[in-house]
Enzyme design. Structure first.
Site, short mmCIF file in Angstrom:
data_model
loop_
_atom_site.label_atom_id
_atom_site.label_comp_id
_atom_site.label_asym_id
_atom_site.label_seq_id
_atom_site.Cartn_x
_atom_site.Cartn_y
_atom_site.Cartn_z
N LEU A 137 25.57 19.58 15.37
CA LEU A 137 24.50 19.26 16.31
C LEU A 137 24.83 19.65 17.75
O LEU A 137 24.24 19.12 18.69
CB LEU A 137 24.11 17.77 16.22
CG LEU A 137 23.60 17.30 14.86
CD1 LEU A 137 23.18 15.82 14.91
CD2 LEU A 137 22.40 18.13 14.38
N TYR B 184 30.62 38.83 20.99
CA TYR B 184 29.83 38.25 19.90
C TYR B 184 29.85 39.18 18.67
O TYR B 184 30.21 38.76 17.56
CB TYR B 184 28.40 38.00 20.37
CG TYR B 184 27.45 37.70 19.24
CD1 TYR B 184 27.70 36.66 18.36
CD2 TYR B 184 26.32 38.49 19.03
CE1 TYR B 184 26.84 36.40 17.30
CE2 TYR B 184 25.46 38.23 17.99
CZ TYR B 184 25.73 37.19 17.13
OH TYR B 184 24.89 36.94 16.09
N ASP C 59 24.25 44.60 26.68
CA ASP C 59 23.03 44.95 25.94
C ASP C 59 23.01 46.44 25.56
O ASP C 59 22.96 47.29 26.45
CB ASP C 59 21.78 44.69 26.80
CG ASP C 59 21.29 43.26 26.72
OD1 ASP C 59 21.77 42.51 25.85
OD2 ASP C 59 20.42 42.90 27.53
#
Ligand code: UFG
Length: 326
Positions: free
Chosen positions: A33, A141, A282
């Site tokens: 959570l 990532y 990006d």
């Protein structure tokens, strides 16, 4: 089948858990959570609050529920954040998979469906991107997911844990019950919906000087329900798959400005925008060739049109204006 869905309180995990249940599978959701929501866990799933890195507790959970397959969604997944905090990506994503695999190998859970990403490819030489394109991530990532893919190959060859790595392109849209509720939100479509609703002053356009037709980044948006369908197919066919890596996208590239126009069509109002510098990490263009998923998995995305994807995200936001409100 009895499936552990790690991250089943998050966006793609909750939608997939919902579809698994509708397809007759038993679902146990494991989620700490930290970014997920208790209210996102679908009715009918058993919920266990905890972290995948707690190896002994995970092993107990796998044994208690006689889990056969793990679908692993819980991960940090923001390109921009990974460029400022790589430790979060290696510590959460890589260590998470390492501990989960170790927990699994002592139990009957010998199938693993892994949430991988288009970010493993980095800046591709060719578009659409095929699975045999070089894996050269341009951000931590993507690197963290590429490392996990290699770990999975070793665990399959040494410990017999069969896997499929599903490389998502840009997940978007919603089911009727489950949608995207991140805080902070960084993704294009939900931010454009916030801008059109007046919740934020404007949408920033991160760079107009990319080598693309209108100068903004191009992405392949894929409906989250189509992603969920691919997971079910991978689960059901894992035993006889000759391939391990699958791109999941529609094969259509839309620019940031295309998405802005789709939001304007769906909402019937203009999106206030402002030019901003490029966001570090990006790539200019990420568009999938998903031929392998179509031929090997039998996957056939049903919700490919951009206006359908944006429309379902808008419908969910309209139905739940405060998201999961926790
Ligand atoms: N963008 C803007 N303004 C914003 C937000 C985004 O211009 O306010 C641009 C980004 O620069 C990018 C595009 O919109 O060019 C899409 O950005 P997202 O943040 O929505 O998605 P990303 O492509 O960065 O990443 C997403 C997932 C990753 C996944 C990747 C695969 O977050 O987990 O898709 O393509 F790896």
């Amino acid at each position: 089948m009895r499936v552990l869905v790690s991250g089943g309180a998050g966006y793609i995990g909750s939608v997939t858990a919902e579809v698994l249940l509708k397809s007759g599978h038993e679902v146990v959701v494991l989620d700490n959570l930290s970014r997920g929501h208790r209210a996102a866990v679908p009715t009918g799933a058993t919920f266990a609050e905890g972290d995948v890195r707690r190896q002994d507790a995970v092993r107990q959970l796998l044994e208690d529920h006689r889990i056969e397959c793990v679908m692993h969604f819980s991960a940090s997944s923001l390109v921009g954040e990974s460029m400022v905090d790589p430790g979060e990506y290696f510590g959460n994503n890589v260590v998470g998979v390492a501990r989960l695999l170790e927990a699994m190998r002592h139990t009957g859970a010998d199938r693993f469906i892994f949430s991988s990403t288009a970010a493993t490819y980095g800046e591709p030489d060719e578009v659409p991107i095929r699975e045999d394109s070089p894996v050269r991530p341009t951000n931590p990532y993507g690197e963290s997911k590429a490392i996990c893919e290699r770990m999975l190959q070793w665990y399959e060859s040494i410990h017999g844990i069969r896997f499929a790595a599903l490389r998502y392109f840009n997940a978007a849209g919603a089911s009727e019950e489950h949608g995207e509720d991140h805080e902070p939100e960084t993704h294009l479509i939900p931010l454009a919906l916030r801008a059109v609703s007046g919740e934020i002053v404007e949408l920033q356009i991160f760079g107009r000087d990319y080598p693309t037709p209108d100068g903004t980044c191009v992405r392949d948006y894929i409906h989250v329900l189509d992603l969920a369908d691919a997971h079910i197919l991978a689960l059901e066919r894992l035993g006889d798959l000759g391939e391990r890596f699958f791109n999941l996208g529609n094969g259509a590239g839309y620019s940031v400005l295309d998405v802005v126009q789709a939001v304007e069509r769906v909402a019937g109002k203009p999106v206030p925008v402002k030019d901003a510098p490029r966001r570090p990490g990006d790539p200019a263009r990420l568009v999938a060739s998903a031929d392998r998923a179509r031929t090997v998995l039998g996957w056939n995305p049903q919700r490919a049109e951009l206006d359908r994807i944006v429309g379902d995200a808008w419908a969910w936001k309209t139905r739940f204006p405060n998201g999961y409100a926790d």
